[in-house]
Design a protein around this motif. Structure first.
Motif, mmCIF file in Angstrom:
data_model
loop_
_atom_site.group_PDB
_atom_site.id
_atom_site.type_symbol
_atom_site.label_atom_id
_atom_site.label_comp_id
_atom_site.label_asym_id
_atom_site.label_seq_id
_atom_site.Cartn_x
_atom_site.Cartn_y
_atom_site.Cartn_z
ATOM 1 N N UNK A 55 0.964 -1.273 -0.076
ATOM 2 C CA UNK A 55 0.035 -0.056 -0.005
ATOM 3 C C UNK A 55 0.883 1.323 -0.092
ATOM 4 N N UNK A 56 2.290 1.069 -0.165
ATOM 5 C CA UNK A 56 3.163 2.215 -0.268
ATOM 6 C C UNK A 56 3.372 2.740 1.247
ATOM 7 N N UNK A 57 3.276 2.039 2.380
ATOM 8 C CA UNK A 57 3.607 2.573 3.639
ATOM 9 C C UNK A 57 4.927 2.025 4.139
ATOM 10 N N UNK A 58 5.477 2.804 5.018
ATOM 11 C CA UNK A 58 6.859 2.659 5.571
ATOM 12 C C UNK A 58 6.438 2.497 6.939
ATOM 13 N N UNK A 59 7.334 1.942 7.587
ATOM 14 C CA UNK A 59 7.623 2.165 9.328
ATOM 15 C C UNK A 59 8.557 3.233 9.504
ATOM 16 N N UNK A 60 8.303 4.173 10.454
ATOM 17 C CA UNK A 60 9.505 4.975 11.053
ATOM 18 C C UNK A 60 10.078 4.124 12.354
ATOM 19 N N UNK A 61 11.282 3.934 12.258
ATOM 20 C CA UNK A 61 11.917 3.117 13.453
ATOM 21 C C UNK A 61 11.438 3.749 14.893
ATOM 22 N N UNK A 62 11.120 3.051 15.938
ATOM 23 C CA UNK A 62 10.680 3.557 17.153
ATOM 24 C C UNK A 62 11.940 4.401 17.887
ATOM 25 N N UNK A 63 12.880 4.244 17.480
ATOM 26 C CA UNK A 63 14.138 5.234 18.009
ATOM 27 C C UNK A 63 13.842 6.506 17.392
#
Length: 79
Positions: free
Chosen positions: A9-17
């Motif tokens: 769907x074109x999403x990315x995850x921004x790392x928790x840190x």
């Protein structure tokens, strides 16, 4: 540098840190802009740049300012 794959769907995850460092929480608005051939993600706020008020906020150049802070700045400039 952190590398992430786009999902279908074109999403990315921004790392928790990174979210913690930038004080980005679940549900926060994120501004997405293009700069120099890249994509820049920043925490978006509609609060006054000086006092964090949400009352009668307007954009002055690149900063968001409430009515009270605009009045104070104008007083300083005119005095």
């Amino acid at each position: 540098m952190v590398v992430r794959k786009l999902d279908p769907l074109g999403r990315i995850v921004i790392p928790k840190e990174m979210r913690k460092t930038l004080a980005i929480d679940e549900g926060d608005d994120i501004a997405i802009t293009l700069e120099g051939g890249g994509v820049v993600l920043t925490r978006h706020s509609s609060a006054c740049f000086i006092c964090d008020s949400y009352e009668e906020v307007q954009r002055e150049n690149k900063a968001l300012l409430c009515k009270i802070c605009r009045r104070k700045i104008n007083t300083l400039i005119l005095d």
